[in-house]
Design a protein around this motif. Structure first.
Motif, PDB file in Angstrom:
ATOM      1  N   HIS A   1       0.787  -1.238   0.000  1.00  0.00           N
ATOM      2  CA  HIS A   1       0.000   0.000   0.000  1.00  0.00           C
ATOM      3  C   HIS A   1       0.820   1.289   0.000  1.00  0.00           C
ATOM      4  O   HIS A   1       0.264   2.363  -0.269  1.00  0.00           O
ATOM      5  CB  HIS A   1      -0.944   0.013   1.213  1.00  0.00           C
TER       6      HIS A   1
ATOM      7  N   THR B   1     -12.517  -2.185   9.752  1.00  0.00           N
ATOM      8  CA  THR B   1     -12.904  -2.157   8.340  1.00  0.00           C
ATOM      9  C   THR B   1     -11.833  -2.910   7.566  1.00  0.00           C
ATOM     10  O   THR B   1     -10.966  -3.539   8.151  1.00  0.00           O
ATOM     11  CB  THR B   1     -12.988  -0.703   7.846  1.00  0.00           C
ATOM     12  N   SER B   2     -11.858  -2.781   6.261  1.00  0.00           N
ATOM     13  CA  SER B   2     -10.772  -3.380   5.485  1.00  0.00           C
ATOM     14  C   SER B   2      -9.508  -2.570   5.755  1.00  0.00           C
ATOM     15  O   SER B   2      -9.577  -1.370   6.045  1.00  0.00           O
ATOM     16  CB  SER B   2     -11.107  -3.370   3.989  1.00  0.00           C
ATOM     17  N   ILE B   3      -8.378  -3.215   5.670  1.00  0.00           N
ATOM     18  CA  ILE B   3      -7.106  -2.528   5.943  1.00  0.00           C
ATOM     19  C   ILE B   3      -6.913  -1.384   4.956  1.00  0.00           C
ATOM     20  O   ILE B   3      -6.413  -0.326   5.312  1.00  0.00           O
ATOM     21  CB  ILE B   3      -5.906  -3.514   5.960  1.00  0.00           C
ATOM     22  N   LYS B   4      -7.336  -1.588   3.718  1.00  0.00           N
ATOM     23  CA  LYS B   4      -7.206  -0.555   2.691  1.00  0.00           C
ATOM     24  C   LYS B   4      -8.007   0.692   3.079  1.00  0.00           C
ATOM     25  O   LYS B   4      -7.495   1.807   3.017  1.00  0.00           O
ATOM     26  CB  LYS B   4      -7.682  -1.109   1.343  1.00  0.00           C
ATOM     27  N   SER B   5      -9.229   0.503   3.505  1.00  0.00           N
ATOM     28  CA  SER B   5     -10.068   1.638   3.932  1.00  0.00           C
ATOM     29  C   SER B   5      -9.452   2.347   5.127  1.00  0.00           C
ATOM     30  O   SER B   5      -9.441   3.578   5.195  1.00  0.00           O
ATOM     31  CB  SER B   5     -11.475   1.164   4.302  1.00  0.00           C
ATOM     32  N   TYR B   6      -8.965   1.554   6.066  1.00  0.00           N
ATOM     33  CA  TYR B   6      -8.334   2.137   7.252  1.00  0.00           C
ATOM     34  C   TYR B   6      -7.135   2.997   6.861  1.00  0.00           C
ATOM     35  O   TYR B   6      -6.986   4.121   7.330  1.00  0.00           O
ATOM     36  CB  TYR B   6      -7.900   1.035   8.226  1.00  0.00           C
TER      37      TYR B   6
END
Length: 182
Positions: A17, A57-62
């Motif tokens: 990411h 939440t999803s790690i991406k959203s976080y």
């Protein structure tokens, strides 16, 4: 739920990411180095606080939310700094218009305020402010504890602040342009 406390999992999340988050931050900050710094700091905080942070939440959203918030906080902080800098400029420009009679009055008020500081306290203040000595050096020179020096400096500064409160903008101007020597 992802275990971000696991070093390998964390490293994988970072590698996956980091670059897209830096690009995301760039949209807010318009500075590639600053964008990377914000993302690095976010990951650093995530690692340091991994034992108390729960990603629900999803790690991406976080991660996107954390970077967005960090960018917005940075922008907000920059605006505050700019307002303060503008305020200081206005204060300095208004102080520049101070005539020499006011400067003489200020010098007299400083002398009077210094006279109100007890002798030992004034000696400590002068060693610190005029000779640039550190508290530890002053303590050793005068045979005092460093805590005593700190307390006496605090006392001197309180007296000066109480006595010269009306003149603080002018004092800042003098310190800035003359190094405090008037």
């Amino acid at each position: 739920m992802i275990n971000i406390k696991d070093e390998k999992v964390f490293e994988q999340i970072f590698r996956e990411h980091y670059s897209v988050l830096a690009g995301f931050a760039l949209k807010y900050l318009h500075d590639p180095d600053l964008s990377e710094e914000i993302v690095q700091e976010m990951f650093s905080n995530l690692w340091i606080k991994s034992d108390v942070i729960e990603v629900r939440t999803s790690i991406k959203s976080y991660l996107y939310g954390a970077v967005r918030n960090a960018c917005l906080n940075y922008i907000k902080h920059q605006k505050i700094e700019e307002k303060y800098a503008d305020h200081v400029k206005l204060t300095i420009s208004s102080v520049k218009e101070t005539d020499f009679l006011e400067l003489d009055e200020l010098q007299q008020r400083i002398a009077e305020a210094m006279d109100k500081i007890p002798d030992k306290c004034r000696e400590i203040f002068e060693l610190s402010r005029y000779e640039g000595k550190k508290y530890k050096e002053i303590a050793e020179e005068l045979g005092l504890s460093q805590k005593t020096v700190e307390n006496q400096m605090g006392k001197a500064l309180r007296i000066l602040r109480d006595e010269l409160g009306d003149y603080l903008p002018a004092l800042w101007w003098l310190i800035f342009f003359y190094g405090g020597k008037i």
